[in-house]
Design an enzyme around this catalytic site. Structure first.
Site, PDB file in Angstrom:
ATOM      1  N   CYS A   2       0.826  -1.192   0.000  1.00  0.00           N
ATOM      2  CA  CYS A   2       0.000   0.000   0.000  1.00  0.00           C
ATOM      3  C   CYS A   2       0.869   1.253   0.000  1.00  0.00           C
ATOM      4  O   CYS A   2       2.096   1.186  -0.069  1.00  0.00           O
ATOM      5  CB  CYS A   2      -0.881   0.020   1.251  1.00  0.00           C
ATOM      6  N   GLU A  83       3.731  -6.289   4.886  1.00  0.00           N
ATOM      7  CA  GLU A  83       3.209  -7.617   5.198  1.00  0.00           C
ATOM      8  C   GLU A  83       3.872  -8.107   6.476  1.00  0.00           C
ATOM      9  O   GLU A  83       5.095  -7.974   6.636  1.00  0.00           O
ATOM     10  CB  GLU A  83       3.495  -8.625   4.080  1.00  0.00           C
ATOM     11  N   ASP A 106      -3.499  -8.607   8.711  1.00  0.00           N
ATOM     12  CA  ASP A 106      -2.345  -8.383   9.581  1.00  0.00           C
ATOM     13  C   ASP A 106      -2.371  -6.971  10.163  1.00  0.00           C
ATOM     14  O   ASP A 106      -1.764  -6.704  11.202  1.00  0.00           O
ATOM     15  CB  ASP A 106      -1.028  -8.649   8.847  1.00  0.00           C
TER      16      ASP A 106
END
Length: 616
Positions: A2, A83, A106
């Site tokens: 992102c 991540e 997450d």
């Protein structure tokens, strides 16, 4: 993956003029939209604004950001890029402690972990990340960056407001933040580029969050503290145990980084690094009855023009074909033309917001644009050379004897095209030396290290803090510019911590480059691939490419308004173009020689022009 951005000022009430500040958050999102084309969101509170653009990889339904959680009068909000590969283990642990989750993302694991355990929870995360986390109770915002700097995070403080973004362009979307370049910035470009000093954003007053650090901004001050540092420790494992542990760490890191709710793929060059990552992934997916996509890169007609040399002893394709047969992957050979990589030179600047690794970067950006047509997640073999000692300068006596960055030991080729006035006005030698000496002074060593082993640690640490980060930036920007998530399992911090302390005779047994990694890969790869001599990322050998670059630069210099005209000496440029093909040895790394100097100067001109940079 992102893009994140936002601002925080505890003395401002943003809700009093909410439409204005929401528009600014939206502008920051739009500036970074290519990092997250699938979704976007904003969050505005009294003293804080967070923005997020999302590339959907995990929890496609409920993982939207910014994510907000309220408990007992306390509100915490997070915008996060990255991540967390051990999220399942962490989530199970938090649930045992009473946590209740509403999503499978997450992001929520980080948020809940922080709310239950505080800032130190970041130490539990195994992953790549840039995190902005606002806490109403402490009236602070915290910025966290992963241990090795895989994910970018820039910031500045303007009129008491902390402004941050994944990319520099996100900062420029905030009112009043302008692209200004001072002497230090010019030295970054010409004395160090395409590398840059860690912690610096090149532009005046723009900083970069340091890898392995937490930056906290509250009512009193802004302060930064390390939550992780590389340490030197005595290595007590036998060679057999060292190989065994390295093999386990590599395989575990790759398996962890296969975490995804959508199909994964790998880059496959036929070298030992990418082949090991591919072999582990393909083996795991076969257990699930799946065939993995793999991709390799080359240049149009390179088989016609290729000439073996010390840096590139062989072409990749024969070894790629051996790996396709061995791993049983669905493979695609991708090629880039001269015109494609020249046109992508400018897109690469758009992606990085800085001049970068010239065609080494532009070609990767082009290849990522093609891979995205098939997969959104790819695992790569990046970082093995820095960690396991694969580069020539780990083995070159000159690098041991020269107090300079081993991939860029001389300033002469960097000044070959610059005007005499610019050379005289910029303290390039002093700037580069100070940057080098700062890192040397920070290198973790042991009192018992012999001089040669101490120097090896210094060279290894220089690579981790500088050369590896440059390549990680390249991988992040070229992939994210195309909405592709690239992962680097060999840069797992556990591998770095362990291998940094392995003595050289174990890393390079019997003089075999990356011998430890090769021994650790026994049984996973064909012998010819496992013991193949190192060959770096490919570049074109077509002489037409050099001519095209030269013609482009001459055209730029003929334009009176071209900003680089005041920095380059036209007579030097023309003499340079008449010199022998490839114009001597590389001036940065293994691949950036004469043609790449021309391409870099084209990037500098485009960058100055597009960003309307003011030089002070």
């Amino acid at each position: 993956m992102c893009g994140i951005s936002g601002f925080y000022n505890p003395r401002v009430d943003y809700t009093a003029h909410a439409p204005k500040w929401r528009r600014i958050l939206d502008d920051m999102n739009q500036a970074q939209k290519r990092r997250g084309p699938d979704n976007q969101g904003i969050y505005l509170d009294k003293s804080c604004g967070l923005a997020h653009v999302r590339l959907e990889i995990i929890d496609l339904v409920t993982g939207q950001q910014p994510m907000v959680r309220k408990e007992m009068g306390r509100t915490c909000a997070i915008s996060y890029n990255g991540e967390i590969y051990n999220m399942k283990e962490l989530k199970t642990e938090l649930m045992r402690q009473g946590a209740v989750f509403e999503t499978t993302s997450d992001t929520e694991v980080i948020l809940v972990g922080y709310m239950m355990h505080g800032k130190d929870y970041v130490k539990k995360l195994n992953g790549i990340f840039a995190i902005a986390l606002w806490d109403s109770r402490s009236e602070e915002i915290c910025l966290f960056r992963d241990r090795l700097g895989v994910k970018p995070l820039f910031y500045t403080v303007k009129d008491g407001t902390l402004v941050f973004a994944s990319e520099i362009k996100g900062l420029f979307a905030y009112p009043g933040i302008q692209p200004v370049l001072d002497t230090a910035g010019l030295c970054e470009i010409f004395a160090l580029g395409p590398a840059k000093s860690y912690g610096k954003g090149v532009f005046k007053d723009i900083q970069e969050a340091l890898p392995g650090h937490c930056l906290t901004y509250g009512r009193d001050s802004l302060h930064t503290e390390a939550y992780w540092k590389l340490q030197s420790r005595p290595h007590e494992d036998s060679m057999e145990k060292t190989i065994e542990k390295t093999a386990w760490l590599v395989e575990d890191a790759v398996k962890l980084q296969m975490l995804s709710d959508i199909p994964i793929s790998t880059f496959l060059s036929g070298g030992v690094d990418s082949s090991l990552v591919t072999a582990v992934c393909a083996k795991e997916l076969k257990k699930q009855g799946k065939t993995m996509n793999t991709f390799s890169f080359d240049f149009v007609d390179n088989d016609k023009y290729f000439q073996a040399n010390a840096f590139q002893p062989s072409q990749d394709r024969p070894y790629v074909e051996k790996m396709i047969a061995h791993a049983g992957t669905n493979h695609r050979f991708l090629e880039c033309s001269n015109r494609d990589q020249i046109e992508c030179l400018y897109q690469a600047v758009d992606a990085r917001d800085l001049p970068c690794m010239a065609d080494v970067e532009s070609s990767m950006l082009y290849f990522c644009s093609k891979v995205k047509d098939y997969n959104k997640v790819v695992l790569t073999g990046e970082c093995a050379d820095e960690i396991f000692g694969g580069y020539p300068w780990f083995h070159d006596p000159k690098a041991f004897q020269t107090a300079a960055f081993p991939w860029s030991m001389s300033m002469d080729p960097r000044q070959a095209l610059l005007t005499t006035d610019l050379i005289a006005s910029l303290p390039m030698e002093e700037y580069a030396r100070a940057a080098y000496e700062k890192t040397i002074s920070e290198t973790p060593t042991l009192p018992e290290d012999a001089p040669e082993e101490k120097r090896r640690r210094e060279i290894a640490y220089l690579n981790l803090r500088w050369f590896m980060v440059t390549l990680l930036d390249r991988m992040d920007r070229t992939s994210m510019y195309n909405g592709l998530e690239a992962r680097v399992p060999l840069a797992d911090h556990r591998i770095v911590e362990y291998v940094f302390n392995v003595p050289w005779q174990m890393k390079c047994p019997d003089g075999i480059v990356k011998g430890l990694l090769r021994h650790a890969g026994e049984g996973l790869l064909p012998k010819e691939v496992l013991w193949r001599r190192k060959s770096p990322y490919p570049k074109t050998y077509d002489p037409t490419y050099e001519k095209m670059l030269g013609d482009r630069l001459k055209e730029v210099l003929s334009q009176p308004s071209a900003p680089i005209r005041t920095l380059l000496d036209a007579r030097k440029v023309h003499a340079f173009l008449e010199s022998p093909s490839d114009y001597g040895k590389p001036w940065y790394g293994q691949l950036m020689a004469g043609p790449q100097m021309l391409a870099y100067m084209l990037q500098v001109n485009y960058w100055l022009e597009k960003y309307k940079i003011q030089i002070v």
